[in-house]
Design an enzyme around this catalytic site. Sequence first.
Site, mmCIF file in Angstrom:
data_model
loop_
_atom_site.group_PDB
_atom_site.id
_atom_site.type_symbol
_atom_site.label_atom_id
_atom_site.label_comp_id
_atom_site.label_asym_id
_atom_site.label_seq_id
_atom_site.Cartn_x
_atom_site.Cartn_y
_atom_site.Cartn_z
ATOM 1 N N PRO A 222 0.943 -1.219 -0.129
ATOM 2 C CG PRO A 222 -0.179 -1.224 1.996
ATOM 3 C CD PRO A 222 0.491 -2.041 1.184
ATOM 4 C CD1 TRP B 165 19.569 -11.293 -13.568
ATOM 5 C CD2 TRP B 165 18.294 -10.578 -11.595
ATOM 6 N NE1 TRP B 165 19.586 -12.234 -12.463
ATOM 7 C CE2 TRP B 165 18.672 -12.076 -11.418
ATOM 8 C CE3 TRP B 165 17.585 -9.985 -10.674
ATOM 9 C CZ2 TRP B 165 18.088 -12.809 -10.381
ATOM 10 C CZ3 TRP B 165 16.996 -10.568 -9.797
ATOM 11 C CH2 TRP B 165 17.049 -11.894 -9.373
ATOM 12 C CD GLU C 168 -11.182 0.204 -6.665
ATOM 13 O OE1 GLU C 168 -11.776 1.285 -6.414
ATOM 14 O OE2 GLU C 168 -11.622 -1.121 -6.662
ATOM 15 N N GLY D 20 -4.001 -0.758 -2.401
ATOM 16 C CA GLY D 20 -2.859 -1.203 -2.250
ATOM 17 C C GLY D 20 -2.320 -2.358 -2.854
ATOM 18 C CE LYS D 21 -5.157 -6.436 -1.796
ATOM 19 N NZ LYS D 21 -6.630 -6.580 -1.966
ATOM 20 C CE LYS E 180 16.736 -10.189 -4.348
ATOM 21 N NZ LYS E 180 16.695 -10.423 -3.106
ATOM 22 C CB VAL F 177 -2.287 -8.535 8.767
ATOM 23 C CG1 VAL F 177 -1.354 -9.391 9.753
ATOM 24 C CG2 VAL F 177 -1.369 -7.360 8.185
ATOM 25 C CG LEU F 178 -7.274 -10.425 10.070
ATOM 26 C CD1 LEU F 178 -8.657 -10.163 10.082
ATOM 27 C CD2 LEU F 178 -7.049 -11.483 11.356
ATOM 28 C CG ASP G 220 6.989 -19.875 19.378
ATOM 29 O OD1 ASP G 220 7.472 -20.611 20.161
ATOM 30 O OD2 ASP G 220 7.419 -18.527 18.815
ATOM 31 C CD GLU H 46 6.159 -21.083 23.562
ATOM 32 O OE1 GLU H 46 7.395 -21.282 23.846
ATOM 33 O OE2 GLU H 46 5.689 -20.204 22.880
#
Length: 678
Positions: free
Chosen positions: A106, A120, A131, A133-134, A156, A347-348, A370, A425
């Site tokens: 984004p 390269w 739209e 941030g994609k 890369k 993030v989800l 963890d 944990e």
Amino acid sequence: MPALCSLAVSPSGRLAAVGARLAWSGETMADLGDNVTIPEFSCLLQMDPYLKPYEKDFRRRYELLQKQLFLLEEAEGGFDQFTRSYNTFGVQRRPDNSLYFKEWAPAAEALFLTGDFNGWDKFSHRYTKKEFGKWELILPPKHDNSPAVDHNSKLKVVVHTKEGQRLYRISPWAKYVTREEKAVIYDWVHWDPPQPYIHIHPRPRKPTSLRIYESHVGIGSPEGKIASYNNFTTNVLPRIKDLGYNCIQLMAIMEHAYYASFGYQITSFFAASSRYGTPDELKQLIDVAHSMGIMVLLDVVHSHASKNTEDGLNRFDGSDSCFFHSPPRGVHSLWDSCLFNYSSWEVLRFLLSNLRWWMEEYHFDGFRFDGVTSMLYHHHGIGTGFTGDYSEYFGLQVDEDSLVYLMLANHILHTLYPDCITVAEDVSGMPALCRKVEEGGLGFDYRLAMAVPDKWIQILKELKDEDWNIGNIVHTLTNRRYGEKCIAYAESHDQALVGDKSLAFWLMDKEMYTNMSSLIPMTAIIDRGMQLHKMIRLITHGLGGEGYLNFMGNEFGHPEWLDFPREGNNQSYHYARRQFNLVDMDHLRYCQLYAFDRDMNRTEDKYGWLAAPPAFVSARHEEDKVIVFDRSNVLFIFNFHPSKSFQDYRVAVEAPGKYPSHWGLYNKPLFFCQLHCV
């Protein structure tokens, strides 16, 4: 009247679409939770009435979960599609052999793709900005209709920032990354084999008694080198099967640039570590384990991520956030790592899809999560001593974004994979951690009984045999929340890391180098050490939980400690290996400890005490150093006295009758274990 719908692909777009629909129907976002009831909350209260004052907290958490599920249904068509985003992000080969690239960045000004395929060239292949941030890019096939990027070639992402910087990045969704022998930075390698590995064997059913063999592929050889997936498949899996373990917990699989991090500083979340071999070789390892009836859990790290930038997630788009919170909230002060922003939709998408990827692509059977304590609280457990007071588990100190993420992850995993196993944990003792989401819990199947190994190490470090507090040992082994299953263990990898040492080494120390041969008389130290090694493991197995865990090699009393190659030890692999060769020498006493561990597991498999209700402890005699308990119609008797044996010792039993013993230790239903010193 038709309902409004939208397939917008951002958090703001989704919330706007859902808000529009709610407005149309006369509802508001706040209305969603007003009448929310937790379907089986009464079951939780029946088990623990003292949670009643915190009902509002449970309702709020459950409401937040329901909101997330509602948003997923409205904006993504449900969590099934949402958690398969690995099929649309990163690089995908389409039926016509064109390649589709997609990233979320984004804060970026522009994105380019470079690699072996274009010599390269840093500017020839530009992503198109979409739209929210994609960024997308399509590469048509070559003239011969083969994909534009060859299998095993390097790539890369070139990120241009608004500040004018040019950054070289690995796709967060990269499926395979490697590092040249003398290089520092990992490379993104396009993995698209012409004949990918196909799993043959079905997943085993979830066992009623869980016996876990905690493993690290890289140290699974006596040789001073990084061992391979193939070595583990050929040489370690048969040992695990023979020992009677029905589950393997694989550590350090998610790619981590720093080997000495033990796999807990993840750089590429979708890539299986290439230092052990190829993705197909890991798939074969899991497939062979399944053929043996052994489940395989992944040690998954979603609590934090490496701060690496060029080959990690950090600053992927040039900003100080993206996948993480901005500092200071986004930095773990002790681990020096980045902390995820679990309130972010993307993030989800990334983390939930990551779980789904390991289940679908590699056929893992579940996860050991963890760092759950760090996730649950804003203070991350730093400088906090949990006393068990319920006020510590509710209120502003709880990070409900990450807590709801864990609820959502467990709900999705157990809905899609009913036999999936999840282990937490957590050292804090969070109530309802291992109760169903429908009861208001977090949905884990098990938690690690982390106080147990710490207690054994403390006893061996600080107390003489005659000073052992029998009541305190029993309390530590039984002090767990009723109705929430625990994995008990006498030691794990934590206890063997450099700065500490294995139980066997605490017990026998330097004599393990000279006096473990059965061709010479047994010394008092070896005699005591071997017997306590057996007794500690058996009482932990029988009394400490509803599952059992052993770290590889410790079953036969592996000497010394664990230390990975690093500057401080001249990059030595001497302590980063497991000396299975010690077991294979019949004249060494290691094979006796191995046989005990094997027979202990096989006996549990016969009587099933791990799947039984908690034990009834009928005696904990301080002067005699005797512990007696009954579990699964089996009577356990332990004499920890360093110098006294007892005859005609009277103990209580649930049912009268003869309780025969054999093997010097057990038979249905008597287990008698005694410390006897020379």
